[in-house]
Design an enzyme around this catalytic site. Sequence first.
Site, PDB file in Angstrom:
ATOM      1  N   CYS A   1     -22.692 -12.365  -0.924  1.00  0.00           N
ATOM      2  CA  CYS A   1     -22.865 -12.861  -2.285  1.00  0.00           C
ATOM      3  C   CYS A   1     -21.866 -13.968  -2.595  1.00  0.00           C
ATOM      4  O   CYS A   1     -20.720 -13.930  -2.174  1.00  0.00           O
ATOM      5  CB  CYS A   1     -22.672 -11.695  -3.256  1.00  0.00           C
ATOM      6  SG  CYS A   1     -22.863 -12.142  -4.987  1.00  0.00           S
TER       7      CYS A   1
ATOM      8  N   CYS B   1     -21.219 -24.289   0.355  1.00  0.00           N
ATOM      9  CA  CYS B   1     -20.340 -23.636  -0.618  1.00  0.00           C
ATOM     10  C   CYS B   1     -20.917 -23.657  -2.034  1.00  0.00           C
ATOM     11  O   CYS B   1     -21.010 -22.638  -2.693  1.00  0.00           O
ATOM     12  CB  CYS B   1     -18.980 -24.347  -0.592  1.00  0.00           C
ATOM     13  SG  CYS B   1     -17.840 -23.848  -1.877  1.00  0.00           S
TER      14      CYS B   1
ATOM     15  N   ARG C   1       0.853  -1.196   0.000  1.00  0.00           N
ATOM     16  CA  ARG C   1       0.000   0.000   0.000  1.00  0.00           C
ATOM     17  C   ARG C   1       0.888   1.246   0.000  1.00  0.00           C
ATOM     18  O   ARG C   1       1.227   1.799   1.053  1.00  0.00           O
ATOM     19  CB  ARG C   1      -0.960  -0.027   1.197  1.00  0.00           C
ATOM     20  CG  ARG C   1      -1.899  -1.243   1.152  1.00  0.00           C
ATOM     21  CD  ARG C   1      -3.040  -1.111   2.132  1.00  0.00           C
ATOM     22  NE  ARG C   1      -3.947  -0.035   1.773  1.00  0.00           N
ATOM     23  CZ  ARG C   1      -4.924  -0.122   0.877  1.00  0.00           C
ATOM     24  NH1 ARG C   1      -5.125  -1.252   0.216  1.00  0.00           N
ATOM     25  NH2 ARG C   1      -5.690   0.905   0.625  1.00  0.00           N
TER      26      ARG C   1
ATOM     27  N   ASP D   1     -18.898  -5.717  -8.524  1.00  0.00           N
ATOM     28  CA  ASP D   1     -17.711  -4.872  -8.469  1.00  0.00           C
ATOM     29  C   ASP D   1     -16.510  -5.528  -9.139  1.00  0.00           C
ATOM     30  O   ASP D   1     -15.573  -4.855  -9.555  1.00  0.00           O
ATOM     31  CB  ASP D   1     -17.384  -4.549  -7.008  1.00  0.00           C
ATOM     32  CG  ASP D   1     -16.406  -3.401  -6.862  1.00  0.00           C
ATOM     33  OD1 ASP D   1     -16.428  -2.499  -7.723  1.00  0.00           O
ATOM     34  OD2 ASP D   1     -15.630  -3.391  -5.898  1.00  0.00           O
TER      35      ASP D   1
END
Length: 364
Positions: free
Chosen positions: A255, A327, A135, A277
């Site tokens: 989700c 899953c 970062r 996204d």
Amino acid sequence: MKHLSVLIKPASSACNLKCQYCFYVDVSNLREVRSFGMMNEQVMRTMIDNIYLDLKAGDHITFAFQGGEPTLVGLDFFKKFVKYVQTQSKKVHIHYAIQTNGILIDDEWCEFFKEHAFLVGLSIDGNAQLHDENRLNSQGKGTFKKVMEAKRRFDQYDIDYNVLCVLTNKLARHPEQVFKFLIKEKICFIQFIPCLDDLHGGNSLPYALKPERFAYFYKQLFILWKREFDKGNYISITLFDNIVHLLKTGRVATCGMLGKCMPHYVIEANGNSYPCDFYVLDEYCVGNITESKLSEIFCHPSMQKFLVCDQSEIAEICKECSYYQLCRGGCKRMRNVMYLNESESYCGYQDFLKAHFNNLHSLR
């Protein structure tokens, strides 16, 4: 009573950091238009108007802001946004959330977040050594010190926030270091975001998480977490929370957890809308929020096509798995990150569940 959520990118892909693993750089570079610039006031107003067309009194709406770095659009934008929402005649429950790298956060931002009850996601990748590995600012320098200043401000202003930590292949080798950092900094809510490889797999990125490292990290982390839990110190770790919620209620909290995509409304700075996204790409555009309401976007052919999961892609190891009902193949974008290795002979999620399923089940 409906609960709707939209994810807005008011600064598109613009960012004031150069994180080496940023998945949105990869995604935006695959579009014809890499950045849609800053969202203007007209787009913002029309977007809000059209979202409200699908709302009724008593409904809930969450406006979540992400990037890029959403604070780059400026605090005035957010003040105008909230003010315009307040002019809407329908009495609905409003919720605000924002994910930020913390670089621009000052007292004025904190006062605004507190006044309007924003839930803030702050990106911190563990301790200084781990965080500063990837970062970086535009000068190539680590940002840990600056980000921790933002955290201190959030603590000072009593702002609701959680920490988002990108789980790279290297960071996943150090669960004990990461957990010690959580305890030291009294971080009570954290989500580990698996670091993704390039979308089309053209490059094998060194920081992209592998299923074996996913399992190693979470197996060790759970032991540390459970030790604190047994002492009465509860730390919310998203994966653990989601599994326990699923076992307790039979319903997913996120989700892709049961191998099925849910409809998302991701809105770029020009109003273009997308179903996820991870897939803010030209071929997945499902309309523009300035021209359509959410119900029309949901019915868009590209949205419906995206939501259909191809069950033929389920690997043999999944069909024979004792935990398949927890899953069902998982999120398709995470397939080779936390689930299957290249030969599809090993699943990191299965490995983790084998190690700690009984303990997770007892927490229901």
